[in-house]
Design a protein around this motif. Structure first.
Motif, short mmCIF file in Angstrom:
data_model
loop_
_atom_site.label_atom_id
_atom_site.label_comp_id
_atom_site.label_asym_id
_atom_site.label_seq_id
_atom_site.Cartn_x
_atom_site.Cartn_y
_atom_site.Cartn_z
N LYS A 373 0.83 -1.20 0.00
CA LYS A 373 0.00 0.00 0.00
C LYS A 373 0.87 1.25 0.00
CE LYS A 373 -3.54 2.40 2.71
NZ LYS A 373 -4.40 2.34 3.91
N LYS A 374 0.52 2.18 -0.87
CA LYS A 374 1.22 3.46 -0.89
C LYS A 374 0.64 4.35 0.19
CE LYS A 374 2.55 7.34 -3.83
NZ LYS A 374 2.43 7.97 -5.17
N ARG A 375 1.46 4.72 1.14
CA ARG A 375 0.98 5.48 2.29
C ARG A 375 1.28 6.96 2.10
NH1 ARG A 375 -0.75 1.80 5.85
NH2 ARG A 375 0.13 -0.31 5.66
N ARG A 376 0.53 7.76 2.82
CA ARG A 376 0.62 9.21 2.62
C ARG A 376 1.94 9.76 3.14
NH1 ARG A 376 -3.79 11.49 7.10
NH2 ARG A 376 -2.58 10.99 8.97
N THR A 377 2.34 10.86 2.56
CA THR A 377 3.59 11.52 2.95
C THR A 377 3.36 12.93 3.45
OG1 THR A 377 3.91 12.29 0.68
CG2 THR A 377 4.94 10.19 1.31
N ARG A 378 2.10 13.36 3.54
CA ARG A 378 1.78 14.70 4.05
C ARG A 378 0.48 14.65 4.83
NH1 ARG A 378 4.55 19.00 3.11
NH2 ARG A 378 2.83 20.23 3.96
N ILE A 379 0.33 15.59 5.75
CA ILE A 379 -0.93 15.86 6.42
C ILE A 379 -1.19 17.35 6.33
CG2 ILE A 379 -0.73 13.90 8.01
CD1 ILE A 379 0.13 15.84 10.17
N PRO A 380 -2.42 17.83 6.59
CA PRO A 380 -2.66 19.28 6.52
C PRO A 380 -1.72 20.04 7.45
CG PRO A 380 -4.74 18.08 6.63
CD PRO A 380 -3.66 17.06 6.83
N ARG A 654 21.52 5.31 13.17
CA ARG A 654 21.46 6.73 12.83
C ARG A 654 20.01 7.11 12.56
NH1 ARG A 654 24.64 10.93 11.18
NH2 ARG A 654 26.51 9.63 11.33
N ARG A 655 19.62 8.27 13.03
CA ARG A 655 18.25 8.74 12.86
C ARG A 655 17.94 9.04 11.39
NH1 ARG A 655 15.89 13.95 12.79
NH2 ARG A 655 17.96 14.86 13.13
N ASN A 656 16.75 8.67 10.96
CA ASN A 656 16.31 9.00 9.61
C ASN A 656 15.99 10.49 9.51
OD1 ASN A 656 16.42 6.28 8.85
ND2 ASN A 656 14.34 5.90 9.57
N PRO A 657 16.27 11.12 8.38
CA PRO A 657 15.95 12.55 8.25
C PRO A 657 14.44 12.78 8.24
CG PRO A 657 16.68 11.63 6.15
CD PRO A 657 16.91 10.56 7.18
N LEU A 658 14.02 13.95 8.68
CA LEU A 658 12.61 14.30 8.70
C LEU A 658 12.13 14.58 7.27
CD1 LEU A 658 12.43 16.70 11.77
CD2 LEU A 658 11.56 14.36 11.64
N PRO A 659 10.85 14.36 7.00
CA PRO A 659 10.32 14.66 5.66
C PRO A 659 10.38 16.15 5.37
CG PRO A 659 8.81 13.28 6.95
CD PRO A 659 9.85 13.77 7.89
N ASP A 660 10.31 16.49 4.10
CA ASP A 660 10.27 17.89 3.69
C ASP A 660 9.02 18.56 4.26
OD1 ASP A 660 12.60 17.51 2.30
OD2 ASP A 660 11.59 17.13 0.38
N TYR A 667 6.39 18.32 13.09
CA TYR A 667 7.68 17.63 13.11
C TYR A 667 7.51 16.11 13.13
CZ TYR A 667 10.11 22.05 13.74
OH TYR A 667 10.62 23.32 13.56
N PHE A 668 6.49 15.63 12.42
CA PHE A 668 6.25 14.19 12.34
C PHE A 668 7.32 13.54 11.46
CE2 PHE A 668 1.40 13.84 13.24
CZ PHE A 668 1.67 14.18 14.56
N THR A 669 7.70 12.32 11.81
CA THR A 669 8.57 11.51 10.97
C THR A 669 7.75 10.88 9.86
OG1 THR A 669 8.22 9.54 12.33
CG2 THR A 669 10.03 11.01 12.97
N ALA A 670 8.43 10.19 8.95
CA ALA A 670 7.71 9.54 7.85
C ALA A 670 6.73 8.50 8.39
CB ALA A 670 8.72 8.89 6.90
N LEU A 671 7.10 7.78 9.45
CA LEU A 671 6.18 6.82 10.06
C LEU A 671 5.02 7.53 10.73
CD1 LEU A 671 5.39 3.96 10.98
CD2 LEU A 671 6.86 4.31 12.98
N ALA A 672 5.29 8.59 11.49
CA ALA A 672 4.23 9.29 12.22
C ALA A 672 3.18 9.87 11.28
CB ALA A 672 4.83 10.39 13.09
N LEU A 673 3.59 10.29 10.07
CA LEU A 673 2.63 10.83 9.11
C LEU A 673 1.59 9.80 8.69
CD1 LEU A 673 5.00 12.93 6.81
CD2 LEU A 673 3.31 13.81 8.42
N THR A 674 1.93 8.53 8.79
CA THR A 674 1.01 7.47 8.34
C THR A 674 0.17 6.90 9.48
OG1 THR A 674 2.60 5.67 8.71
CG2 THR A 674 2.70 6.84 6.61
N LEU A 675 0.47 7.27 10.73
CA LEU A 675 -0.18 6.60 11.85
C LEU A 675 -1.68 6.87 11.91
CD1 LEU A 675 2.45 7.09 14.70
CD2 LEU A 675 2.04 5.06 13.31
#
Length: 784
Positions: A373-380, A654-660, A667-675
């Motif tokens: 499944k393609k998960r979202r990469t942005r929230i409002p 090493r920590r993953n960089p934050l999304p654009d 300041y959500f990570t890529a995982l947090a954006l999909t939760l």
């Protein structure tokens, strides 16, 4: 026994007390209680003797609604959260209370509005004990108090007008009446309203007296404050003039030294004025802060201004528990052959840290046919709502965070259950640990996973939603990453959440976390209670550890920032291996890197095998210990520090960089954006379906606040219903405040005793994923 006579109502802010009948329940009806009105708060006790130790309930009148019922009854409610049904002994007594309550409500609402308006204007110059700033704060406080008294006069005037009109109407009706049976009743009403008019008039007279007294008292203090401010300004000007002369002298001396010494060495022997300024700033931060207020500061990192986001501590830097030095060359020669197979293995694993998480799934050809499944990469984006945190939390010092009513303005659009699931952000560390053949190697991965759970908190100052009792959250990443995770809120007071995750790659993670939190004024301390368990199927190794304390700084003024501090012992209960991790608290005077974490991996005999170092927000490294000895330098409490000779450090995590654009998305990570992404087939209690959280994510915060109040009231109603059922099932009588609770049972977790730690915990009993496959959620509670 006659009822004690209540005192005459006094202006708002002064204490007013007396006996009032309060509705308790349908069995006991109205019960006599002692009520105390003070500083905008209405509290009640069973007896006057309880005032010193046991308050039965308190309601804030600032946001309360006062409703008058029939002759002697009245009701006070605070947004549905609290409702008092009260009855006075007579109508006159009822009117006395109504007058006192209306005065207190007007003053409390006014003080709250002033606090909201002035909360953002706080600056170091207004801090107590800072010369002219202190006098200015005192002056402003006096002005607010005088203004408050003027408002009291205005409120009393309105009440007098209101009750005077009612009295005039009654008198007019009395004049128009003939001598019938109604005459006695009307005369009684006139008498009571005349009494009420007299009480209100007395309140207004008292307010005028207080106003005049305060005006006379503070007039002399204002003159002294102004004079002290003038003297303080003169002293500061003289000091700044001397500092400017010294600065000019140092510049001339530096230029002369530079001309006389052409070599770089001779130049570096003299410290330039800017460095001297920085050194002076570190020694005298308070003095330099005063300079900055007046517009004098050094450039760059040495600058100190009102906008400085850091909070400085006077504590000195803590001494390290051990020292690491490079190992002798002989160890480096042998390390390539027979010292440690872990070095070569972990180097390969280090490379995989930077690869895509799906690389492991590519080993299974059966999954290549299943599209992920393609998960979202942005929230409002987060709306720009301004609200003063201090105006809400200043009355909550010392309280539990879970009991402080907070609007969604300070939340982030995920629940605590989803935040708990974020511990799996770096699950690949557990995947690598499951493949390790050596328990000490495995311990390094587990320790790194323990530290990685904090990397998502460095910028996350928002508060997660408190889960409702029975709320769940599933994180199904079996196809992408091989694991499934389930969280459930198993207790409301104290708040506790149970978490269970299992992976196809040979590990299980479970925990039950209860958060204890205290608001200390300038900072907020969050202490997670509970044990985390990691079990590996192949080796049967069972690890446990606890979490460290999280501190949110700059609650009063400045930019919020988060620190982690404390010590963690990761224990392998199968082999006896242990890793001691230390999270160093931030210190302004420390020469070390911020957010530092150090650790030592030891076997059951206490022999050190690996040293871990890094930061909890960036990365962790490991070094193989080749030899250890006691150093000559004394450590804390007179003990000698241990010196470890280690091989070259290699990166472990090493920590993953934050999304654009993460700064506009909490300041959500890529995982947090999909939760919180909507997903079909989840349980009806899943956090994704929580309406107030969804409204907040969509940027509709006003609607989210209203929905949040509705859900919380629904939860209270369900709890009262359980208490009522428990009361009906018991034959023994209980007090209204001590109504027995029925033993709430979680839906997917069972309450048991942990065999390793002996703690009472909730352990996953199974059935959730089977229910999801079948689509049967009949036993789930209706919480939304």
């Amino acid at each position: 026994m006659s009822e004690p006579k209540a005192p005459t109502p006094t202006p708002a802010g002064d204490t007013y007390k007396g006996w009032v009948f309060k509705w308790t329940n349908y069995i006991k009806g109205y019960q006599r209680r002692w009520f105390v009105l003070s500083n905008g708060l209405l509290s009640y006790y069973r007896t006057q003797a309880e005032m010193g130790h046991t308050c039965r309930g308190t309601i804030n009148l600032a946001t309360a609604t006062i409703t008058v019922d029939d002759a002697c009854n009245f009701m006070i409610t605070n947004g549905g959260a609290q409702t008092y049904h009260l009855k006075a002994s007579c109508e006159v007594e009822r009117q006395k209370w109504i007058t006192a309550l209306e005065l207190a409500k007007a003053k409390a609402a006014r003080m709250q509005a002033e606090s909201d308006d002035s909360g953002d204007d706080f600056s170091p110059s207004a801090a107590p004990g800072q010369g002219a700033g202190s006098q200015n704060a005192e002056f402003q406080s006096a002005m607010r108090m005088l203004g408050s008294k003027v408002e009291d006069l205005s409120t009393c005037n309105d009440l007098i007008s209101k009750h005077g009109s009612a009295l005039q109407r009654s008198l007019s009706e009395l004049d128009n009446l003939t001598l019938t049976g109604e005459a006695g009743e009307k005369i009684r009403q006139v008498t009571e309203r005349a009494t009420l008019f007299r009480i209100t008039s007395n309140a207004m007279i008292n307010a005028c007296r207080d106003f005049l007294s305060m005006a006379q008292t503070h007039s002399k203090r204002w003159q002294k404050a102004l004079q002290a401010e003038r003297e303080q300004r003169v002293r500061l000007e003289e000091t700044l003039e001397q500092l400017a002369k010294q600065h000019n002298h140092l510049e001339r001396a530096f230029r002369g030294a530079a001309q006389a010494n052409a070599s770089a060495d001779s130049k570096s022997a003299f410290k330039p004025p800017l460095e001297i300024f920085f050194s002076f700033q570190k020694v005298h931060p308070v003095y330099v802060t005063k300079m900055s207020v007046l517009g004098i500061s050094g450039p760059g990192k040495g600058e100190v201004s009102d906008d400085d986001d850091n909070e400085f501590f006077d504590a000195m830097e803590e001494a390290p528990e051990f020292i690491t030095v490079p190992a002798d060359p002989q160890f480096h020669k042998r390390s390539s052959s027979n010292v440690s197979s872990f070095n070569s293995e972990i180097c390969q694993d280090d490379q995989s840290l930077n690869e895509e998480p799906l690389a492991m799934n590519q080993e299974s050809p059966s999954q290549e046919l299943v599209p992920l499944k393609k998960r979202r990469t942005r929230i409002p984006d987060k709306p720009n709502y301004s609200l003063n945190l201090w105006s809400i939390m200043k009355n909550c010092i010392g309280k539990e965070l879970s009991k402080i009513p907070m609007p969604v303005n300070f939340n982030e659009p995920i629940s605590m259950l989803q935040r708990l699931s974020e511990d799996l952000e770096y699950h690949e560390l557990l995947d690598k640990a499951a493949k390790s053949h050596n328990s000490l190697e495995q311990m390094c991965y587990v320790a790194a996973f323990c530290v990685s759970a904090y990397s998502t908190t460095v910028y996350r100052t928002g508060k997660p939603f408190n889960p409702l009792l029975g709320e769940t959250y599933e994180l199904d990443r079996q196809r992408e990453s091989g694991y499934r995770s389930l969280c459930e809120q198993v207790s409301h007071h104290p708040p506790a959440a149970a978490h269970h995750a299992i992976s196809d790659r040979g590990w299980t993670l479970r925990q039950e976390i209860t958060v204890a939190s205290k608001f200390r004024g300038k900072y907020l301390s969050i202490m997670p209670l509970g044990t985390i368990h990691a079990i590996f199927e192949k080796s049967n190794n069972h690890y446990t550890w606890k979490k460290v304390t999280t501190t949110v700084h700059n609650i009063i003024v400045g930019k919020l920032w988060i620190d982690q501090s404390g010590e963690i012992d990761v224990v392998n209960h199968t082999t006896g291996d242990r890793c001691h991790l230390k999270f160093a608290p931030y210190s302004y005077f420390s020469r070390d890197v911020a957010r530092k974490v150090t650790g030592v991996v030891m076997d059951k005999t206490g022999k050190a095998h690996y040293v871990l170092s890094g930061t909890w927000d960036e990365k962790m490294e490991f070094s193989r210990v080749m030899q250890s000895s006691r150093g000559g330098e004394n450590g804390t409490e007179g003990r000698q520090k241990t010196v470890y000779q280690t091989l070259k450090a290699k990166e472990l995590w090493r920590r993953n960089p934050l999304p654009d654009g993460a700064e506009t998305m909490y300041y959500f990570t890529a995982l947090a954006l999909t939760l919180n992404e909507p997903e079909d087939g989840v349980a009806p209690t899943d956090s994704r379906l929580r309406p107030d959280q969804r409204l907040m994510e969509d940027g509709r915060w006003d609607e989210a606040n209203a929905e949040k109040q509705r859900l919380e009231e629904k939860q209270r109603t369900a709890r009262r219903e359980r208490e009522r059922e428990a009361l009906n099932q018991r034959s023994s009588s209980t007090s209204e405040e001590g109504v027995p609770h029925e033993n709430y049972k979680a839906r997917w977790f069972e309450h048991t005793e942990d065999k390793i730690t002996g703690e009472a915990v909730h352990v996953y009993k199974g059935g959730y994923w089977e229910a999801k496959d079948q689509g049967k959620w009949d036993d789930c509670p209706d919480i939304f």
